[in-house]
Scaffold this motif. Structure first.
Motif, short mmCIF file in Angstrom:
data_model
loop_
_atom_site.label_atom_id
_atom_site.label_comp_id
_atom_site.label_asym_id
_atom_site.label_seq_id
_atom_site.Cartn_x
_atom_site.Cartn_y
_atom_site.Cartn_z
N LYS A 168 0.84 -1.19 0.00
CA LYS A 168 0.00 0.00 0.00
C LYS A 168 0.88 1.24 0.00
O LYS A 168 1.76 1.39 0.86
CB LYS A 168 -0.90 0.01 1.24
CG LYS A 168 -1.86 -1.17 1.32
CD LYS A 168 -2.66 -1.11 2.61
CE LYS A 168 -3.59 -2.31 2.74
NZ LYS A 168 -4.33 -2.29 4.03
N THR A 169 0.63 2.15 -0.92
CA THR A 169 1.46 3.36 -0.97
C THR A 169 1.30 4.20 0.29
O THR A 169 2.22 4.92 0.68
CB THR A 169 1.10 4.20 -2.20
OG1 THR A 169 -0.31 4.49 -2.20
CG2 THR A 169 1.44 3.46 -3.49
N SER A 170 0.16 4.08 0.96
CA SER A 170 -0.05 4.85 2.19
C SER A 170 0.85 4.36 3.32
O SER A 170 1.05 5.06 4.32
CB SER A 170 -1.51 4.75 2.64
OG SER A 170 -1.90 3.41 2.85
N ASP A 171 1.42 3.16 3.19
CA ASP A 171 2.30 2.62 4.22
C ASP A 171 3.77 2.95 3.96
O ASP A 171 4.62 2.66 4.82
CB ASP A 171 2.17 1.08 4.29
CG ASP A 171 0.81 0.64 4.82
OD1 ASP A 171 0.15 1.45 5.49
OD2 ASP A 171 0.42 -0.51 4.53
N VAL A 172 4.09 3.53 2.82
CA VAL A 172 5.48 3.76 2.45
C VAL A 172 6.01 5.00 3.16
O VAL A 172 5.36 6.06 3.13
CB VAL A 172 5.61 3.94 0.92
CG1 VAL A 172 7.08 4.14 0.53
CG2 VAL A 172 5.04 2.73 0.19
N PRO A 173 7.17 4.92 3.80
CA PRO A 173 7.76 6.11 4.44
C PRO A 173 7.97 7.23 3.43
O PRO A 173 8.32 6.98 2.27
CB PRO A 173 9.09 5.60 4.98
CG PRO A 173 8.92 4.12 5.12
CD PRO A 173 8.00 3.72 4.01
N THR A 174 7.77 8.46 3.87
CA THR A 174 7.86 9.60 2.96
C THR A 174 9.05 10.51 3.25
O THR A 174 9.23 11.52 2.58
CB THR A 174 6.57 10.44 3.04
OG1 THR A 174 6.40 10.91 4.38
CG2 THR A 174 5.36 9.62 2.64
N ASN A 175 9.87 10.16 4.25
CA ASN A 175 11.08 10.92 4.53
C ASN A 175 12.01 10.05 5.37
O ASN A 175 11.65 8.95 5.79
CB ASN A 175 10.77 12.25 5.24
CG ASN A 175 9.96 12.06 6.51
OD1 ASN A 175 10.34 11.29 7.40
ND2 ASN A 175 8.81 12.75 6.59
#
Length: 314
Positions: A168-175
């Motif tokens: 799920k892209t919502s679970d991917v760290p963003t920084n």
């Protein structure tokens, strides 16, 4: 995870239609096409084995033990294609890989639970370790750290690339901070087993003659460099720790090797000795003409265009 060697399938040009999901000025193009990516890749496939479900999937398929050079070359070429290929080519490769992974299921012996290579949680571990490892090696061995803006963009692009896998892209760290938090959350779930230990040590130092002389030698030359990038607890848990003096020597040697291969033609030839498909992808990346539609696209846009084309054809 190490991808099985794909069955023969038609591969369109790398970048005929558009600039893919990131484009020429993106940090992803810089990081994934750098010579440090091959060390980052070795790092990531070793780390993947700390996930017991992935370790079981690799052990069940036995692919890395039968044809290690082919398996690993195909996997690295896949990641590179996602980073620099056009949207159509990247989506084609991701769907082909997921189709192969669909058959990789079974029972994980430690937990007694079922494993599946396409499980979203396992795919997230693969994705984060891959993108983090390649960036870390780019920073450690050259060209060096990205600017603050580039790093922020890199992690945004990491989220976009995850859309080509089952996570799920919502679970991917963003920084970077979220990456640290993700690893902290995962640490209690990570472990080693007989299968994991065998896989990690084999990927660090493959066997001869199964891997071939060049790959056998390359893995052993890179192993101390890869280990030098890892935290102490991972090295001890994996049973491949090394003295600090070896870390220091390996880091200096790696920086010198990277400087010698920053020229893309030299890089392509060096990598071609052990990973011909990856080298061919790098060459195509370097020589690709301006695409017919020179803009950045999204995975959703490519999927929608494919659906429209299919409905029109029918």
């Amino acid at each position: 995870m190490n991808a099985p060697a794909p069955a023969a399938h038609a591969r369109p040009p790398l970048r005929a239609n558009n600039y893919g999901f990131f484009g020429p000025d993106s940090p992803s193009w810089k990081v994934w096409a750098a010579p440090t990516a091959i060390v980052g890749f070795q790092r990531s496939v070793v780390l993947e084995h700390f996930d017991p479900f992935l370790a079981a999937a690799v052990a069940n398929s036995q692919g890395i033990y039968r044809k290690p050079a082919v398996r690993l070359d195909h996997t690295l070429a896949y990641f590179l294609t996602v980073a620099v290929g056009d949207g159509e080519r990247a989506l084609l490769e991701s769907e082909h890989l997921m189709g192969i992974h669909a058959a990789m299921t079974g029972i994980e012996p430690i937990t007694g639970k079922r494993f599946a290579a396409n499980n979203p949680a396992s795919q997230l571990w693969i994705h984060v370790t891959g993108w983090h490892s390649v960036l870390k090696c780019y920073e450690m061995f050259g060209p060096g750290p990205l600017s603050a803006d580039e790093e922020a963009q890199y992690w945004r692009e990491c989220v976009i690339a995850a859309d080509l896998q089952t996570c799920k892209t919502s679970d991917v760290p963003t920084n970077r901070e979220e990456v640290r938090e993700y690893f902290a959350q995962m640490r209690p779930q990570l472990c080693t087993s007989e299968a994991a230990m065998r896989g990690m040590h084999y990927l660090l130092r493959t066997d001869y003659p199964t891997a071939g002389l060049k790959f056998w030698l390359a893995s052993r030359l890179m192993a101390p460099v890869t280990i030098a990038t890892l935290p102490s607890w991972m090295r001890k848990l994996g049973g491949f720790d090394q003295p600090g003096v070896i870390d220091r020597v390996a880091i200096v040697a790696a920086k010198r090797a990277v400087r010698a291969t920053l020229n893309p033609v030299i890089e392509q030839r060096v990598i071609g000795a052990v990973a011909p498909m990856t080298s061919a992808t790098l060459r195509e990346h370097r020589l690709s003409p301006i695409p017919t539609d020179p803009r950045v696209v999204t995975p959703a846009e490519i999927r929608a265009a494919r659906t429209t084309a299919a409905s029109t054809a029918s």
